[in-house]
Design an enzyme around this catalytic site. Sequence first.
Site, PDB file in Angstrom:
ATOM      1  N   CYS A   1      45.647  15.151  19.475  1.00  0.00           N
ATOM      2  CA  CYS A   1      44.299  14.870  19.968  1.00  0.00           C
ATOM      3  C   CYS A   1      43.697  13.611  19.356  1.00  0.00           C
ATOM      4  CB  CYS A   1      43.388  16.063  19.732  1.00  0.00           C
ATOM      5  SG  CYS A   1      43.869  17.472  20.734  1.00  0.00           S
ATOM      6  N   HIS A   2      43.708  13.523  18.037  1.00  0.00           N
ATOM      7  CA  HIS A   2      43.072  12.378  17.398  1.00  0.00           C
ATOM      8  C   HIS A   2      43.946  11.715  16.344  1.00  0.00           C
ATOM      9  CE1 HIS A   2      39.923  14.931  19.074  1.00  0.00           C
ATOM     10  NE2 HIS A   2      39.444  13.802  19.483  1.00  0.00           N
ATOM     11  N   GLY A   3      45.229  12.069  16.347  1.00  0.00           N
ATOM     12  CA  GLY A   3      46.190  11.335  15.529  1.00  0.00           C
ATOM     13  C   GLY A   3      46.209  11.664  14.045  1.00  0.00           C
TER      14      GLY A   3
ATOM     15  N   TYR B   1      32.690  10.430  24.524  1.00  0.00           N
ATOM     16  CA  TYR B   1      33.809  10.915  23.701  1.00  0.00           C
ATOM     17  C   TYR B   1      34.462   9.753  22.949  1.00  0.00           C
ATOM     18  CZ  TYR B   1      38.315  13.189  22.742  1.00  0.00           C
ATOM     19  OH  TYR B   1      39.438  13.692  22.150  1.00  0.00           O
TER      20      TYR B   1
END
Lengths: 209, 256, 496
Positions: free
Chosen positions: A166-168, C314
């Site tokens: 998702c965000h590394g 986002y």
Amino acid sequence: MSDNKQDASGGESCCACSLDSRRTMLAATVGAGAVVGLGVATPFVASFMPSERAKAAGAPVEVDLSKIKAGEMITVEWQGKPVWILRRTPEMIAALSKNDAALADPASERAVQPEYVKGVARAIKDEFFVCLGVCTHLGCSPNPKFAVGSESGMGDAWNGGFLCPCHGSQFDLAGRVFKSMPAPTNLVIPPHAYLSDTRLLIGKDSAEA
Amino acid sequence: MSLLNKLLAAAALAVTMAGVPMVAQAAGGPALDKAPVRFDDASLQQGAKLFVNYCLSCHGASSVRYNTLTQIGLSEQQIKDNLMFAADKPGEQMMVALRRDDARKWFGVAPPDLSVIARARASEQGSGADWLYTYLRQFYRDDSRPTGWNNVLFPGVGMPHALWGLQGEQEAHFVTKDDGHGNKVTHLESLEIVKPGTLTKEEYDEQVANLVSFITWMGEPGQETRRSMGWLVLAVLSVFAVVSWLLKRAYWKDVH
Amino acid sequence: MTCCKIVTDKAQQLLGWVDERFPLTTLYREHLAEYYAPKNFNFWYFFGSLALLVLVIQIVTGIFLVMHYKPDASLNAAGVPVAFASVEYIMRDVAGGKFIRYMHSTGASMFFIVVYLHMFRGLLYGSYRKPRELIWLFGMAIFLCLMAEAFFGYLLPWGQMSFWGAQVIVNLFEAIPVIGPDLSIFIRGDFVVSDATLNRFFAFHVIAIPLVLLGLVAAHLIALHEVGSNNPDGVEIKKYKDANGIPLDGIPFHPYYTVKDIFGVSIFLIVFAIIVFFAPEGGGYFLEFNNFFPADSLKTPAHIAPVWYFTPFYSMLRATTSDFLPVLWAFVALIAGLTFRGTGCVWIKRACLLLVAGLYWGFFGLTVFGFTPPPIDPVVLGVHLGRGLDAKFWGVAMMGGSVMLFGLLPWLDQSPVKSIRYKGPLFKTILTLFVISFVLLGFLGTKAPGYAFFGLIPGGPVAAICTILYLAFFGLMPWYSRIDKTKPEPERVTSK
């Protein structure tokens, strides 16, 4: 204004809390009404909490460790969440301390983990790493990246670990987060206990009862 | 309307439309072969036959009813005689015979339901059909796997090669190279058939294309009808647009 | 002839009977036949009525979907979640269900397209300026409700993107200090996103939020009809009235704008039909491919992203990393400095100082001053006192704040003119940059974290720059809107 008139005509101007005073009674009614409102709201707000069924779903899970080959990981479900059991090879365990300098919290001081998992390996038995497969950032499930070095696609210094899609966020093979990652803390280790050499109980701190 | 205004309007419209034609750039991920999807009855019927014979024993297609296949030119009697092995009535869903618990024991995971798999497998790399077409042609022998099979597109796949009798057995040759930035990259050099199946390579590709066409059709039966209906709807709406434009003009002629 | 006359007379009688009991004729006059709108509306003025149309489409299709949909996360006999299977049931077994579902899913995306364009119209012509502040604020509330409605609704198909999208967004609340973790359990009603979550999101999606939405739409329109519509020239038509008190540049909304809007509707429906009939998935942007996999709580898809209409915000959440915080603080300090210099009010000066100091602590904690943080225990407030708030919290604050900033516009814009037609080059440049940033942020939000343009320009720094530009549009507005070289406004509306 009208309150004053009322009070004056009532002739009880000395006492502020006269039962005839509109202002006082207004405040009292608002107060009593608020209590009633709060009371009515309670069951509605409370209904948002996990129900007894949801709480009961977290029963401990028993796992057979003998089928896991060295270097392999299985995922079991506990409380609806993925729990990883990774059987680490001696090389994997040896490589853990190489990461220390690059980690945000190498000694797991801020980590959520039971007291009986200590040190670099974060396990009761170094060979079996048990961990909640849920990223501490926003709850995605990281992917295993067990290959070492440049072949992993994670850079030459990579000693094996996990990467959150998702965000590394990156974690090492003891679930410890690297520096400057979105994830604030190391992966969570759930309560677990050995029933025998090859049987593991997830969700309880001890094998008794 | 000033020039700036027009530009802004155009930009806004472009943004509005961006969702539809935005073509994906190939950004990472293995390249997919383009699947020759054909929605003619003969291909779909052949695909349905393959699907029922080779896929349905482990995978369900529980959103699809057998009698939906009348849409691809089969009669209920034909469906009953040739395709229904695990159901009694043509109105029944394409359920799997295998029990889920058994499946999990054998393959590690329960085989997924395939009703909408062609829609799910679509990505920036290509359509779901492309993915399936590539996947079904890239199984190879790998003794390190519990099933003895592995797949180039889906490494570590739980499913053995269901169509191996048709394709035969393949061997994969990988090479590891330096990508010029000091990273070692492993990629496939060749897949070769070491033990032939009952079909030649061309025949096999042809049959996989039929199968993939059917699975794509199954993802949304009647998708061609939807499109042809679309033209009719657009025609009606165009008339509405013209009429309402004339109505507007009739009213606005006295506004200056 | 006499027959016709009798019918008309009877209708008149009936209307009279109703009017004595309900102000039907009065309402019709006030809001349609004698509501005077400026005669110079252009293309941009279609989107208000179109938003109303999409709302109706969503409500009507929604009612019919609810008749067949089942909010149930348990697995059916085939091992597919009941909710997921019920959507496919609608798509295949319910006659016409496919079109109702596609209209609803397309309607969701079209709603945001229309509303974004409607809001952009407000930016172009200063429709948020005095005396229309409340119209704008009601509109902002509608926008927030719409986001909530879309978020709750997106869980219902119970696919992988539904599940993990909800998982990530609900976990955002964990970033709130102290109460966060309990709050996120409270929202889910379980320790993970589960059947309980699905059921409550269903209730919010079909009842709670739509009711609020309808109320807000009514308030938005009542406020609009109280002060009257703005127009592309940004001048008040009420200034010049004829002998009967009717604005010289006004025309009755009905029939002039009703017939014009019907034409707008016909064009909109053509676009809508093209998507529904030819590209209901919208290239994976309207219906995400991964959402055709049923929800699996043990496996996150390799690439997850919110639906396109959330991605600009986002992206800003993702851009707010610990490396970015000093830049952000410096930027806020700059704005506070400009405000400090520009304002005469001592309270605003004090507020600026407080803001800068507060954010300094929030971003960096006490460590930068040379204090050692107290022994760390992650669950107590002491951490936050010692270390400031972490980047995760600021990311969430950024995402929420970037939406809320729109609500401040009426008070940020100090320009002597409303419409972009008379604003200066500075505003036009900054607005263009703002639009570009917004689109780039939206695009990057659909991509994986490591995305690079053409494989060369890394997306991360671009997102950071765009975030600053986005904030600058709002933050620097009091300054640039005042010094910009504007053109004189005309007395009356102009025709193109």
